[in-house]
Design a protein around this motif. Structure first.
Motif: not given
Ligand SMILES: O=P(O)(O)OC[C@H]1O[C@H](OP(=O)(O)OP(=O)(O)O)[C@H](O)[C@@H]1O
Ligand SMILES: Nc1ncnc2c1ncn2[C@@H]1O[C@H](COP(=O)(O)OP(=O)(O)OP(=O)(O)O)[C@@H](O)[C@H]1O
Ligand SMILES: [Mg+2]
Length: 324
Positions: A166, A179-186
């Motif tokens: 990011e 990239d992957i996102t779960t909550t969108g916060a990053t």
């Molecule tokens: O949408 P969000 O909820 O913000 O999550 C997404 C982020 O979380 C993960 O990183 P993580 O900090 O788990 O580390 P990693 O990449 O080493 O697995 C992933 O790589 C993203 O950067």
């Protein structure tokens, strides 16, 4: 002694915790003889199973090579790391954790870029203007290539990213990311926004079977036993058990309950005295209990189920079809 059945599971973090909890709920207790730092384990009661603790991406690689029979890993890693994934592995079941979306995200400042079609225009303009191709930072190289090609985008270049993807646009090493996102916060913290049609994959942890593992009769029997536990738990989770007994309880009433509340009568219709056991979806319990009382029930009892063992095992059937 014959070769062990290998079950590969994540070695750290929430994926490991959720995986162990998932198997425990299914009545399969994973344990490491040598404590947390031991990367080999066993399943109580299943003597020929070897549990291999590996990183989630390594699990995808091992399944692809046939070094593990079963593995727990994210669908994103399966699809990105395994060429011809549907031939090499079978996604037996989504496990309900490890949810993450693989997405195309651009700087929020690109206000006119909402869709992949907009991005295609930008890509062309970018090349003309800067005499280089627009750069996409990602570790999901294969998913990115396939998705961009489906959308007809070819004026771009992948910049392989091992972590903190990011940050690439702000750092000037790429224009956008996958990239992957779960909550969108990053994404938000890095001033990025997902394109409206930019979700490449909705991923979750899966139980995955390998085609090329050593599927001896004994390995198949072990797989059947593991999947029998998992299917029994999955079926139990879908229902609560409801019991009642009243004179007016008959086949017509059961038919109405089936169509209105989705109940099953696993042990048959009401007995001559009106005794009935139902399996009811959790969200319909109150409505069903009200319905039964309106029709004459004095008492309706409801309990949670631990396991429901059926003769049919849809998960093992799926595995057998895949291995055929
Ligand atoms: O949408 P969000 O909820 O913000 O999550 C997404 C982020 O979380 C993960 O990183 P993580 O900090 O788990 O580390 P990693 O990449 O080493 O697995 C992933 O790589 C993203 O950067
Ligand atoms: N917020 C999240 N951050 C990272 N991975 C997540 C998240 N939510 C779900 N996952 C899933 O977890 C899997 C990645 O797990 P993990 O990061 O432990 O493995 P790895 O990338 O192989 O290991 P490592 O990060 O040590 O290289 C992917 O399938 C991913 O979709
Ligand atoms: Mg990671």
């Amino acid at each position: 002694m014959s070769a062990p059945f290998v079950l590969a599971v994540p070695s750290k973090g929430r994926l490991q915790e959720n995986t162990e909890a998932f198997f425990a709920r299914a009545g399969l207790k994973l344990s490491k003889a040598g404590g947390a730092r031991d990367y080999r384990g066993t399943i109580a009661g299943l003597d020929n199973v070897e549990v291999a603790y590996l990183s989630a991406s390594e699990i995808a690689a091992q399944l692809s090579r046939g070094y593990a029979h079963f593995g727990v890993t994210g669908e994103d890693l399966v699809r990105d790391n395994i060429a011809d994934a549907e031939k090499r592995v079978s996604l037996i079941d989504g496990l309900g954790f490890g949810y993450a979306d693989v997405v195309v995200a651009v700087p929020q400042a690109w206000i006119d870029v909402r869709t992949m079609a907009d991005l295609d225009d930008v890509a062309t303009g970018f090349r003309e203007q800067h005499h280089m191709r627009m750069r996409v930072a990602t570790k999901f190289i294969n998913l990115t290539r396939a998705f961009f090609s489906q959308r007809g985008i070819s004026d771009y270049r992948i910049v392989e990213s091992a972590g903190a993807t990011e940050g690439a646009p702000a750092a000037g090493s790429a224009e956008l990311i996958v990239d992957i996102t779960t909550t969108g916060a990053t994404l938000a913290a890095n001033g990025l926004r997902v394109l409206d049609d930019g979700v490449i994959l909705r991923s979750q942890a899966n139980l995955v079977a390998s085609k090329d593992a050593d599927w001896s009769p004994q390995a198949r029997e072990t797989a059947r036993i593991i999947l029998d536990h998992i299917a029994a738990r999955a079926r139990a989770n879908k229902y609560r058990e409801v019991r009642t007994r009243f004179r007016q309880c008959d086949a017509t009433l059961l038919g109405e309950a089936h169509s209105r509340f989705g109940v099953e009568a696993p042990f048959g219709g009401p007995t001559s005295s009106g005794m009935l056991t139902l399996h009811c979806p959790p969200g319909q319990i109150y409505a069903l209990a009200s319905f039964l009382r309106e029709h004459g029930a004095e008492t309706v009892s409801v309990v949670s189920l631990d396991y429901v063992f059926d003769r049919e095992n849809p998960l093992f059937a799926k595995l057998e079809t895949f291995l055929r």
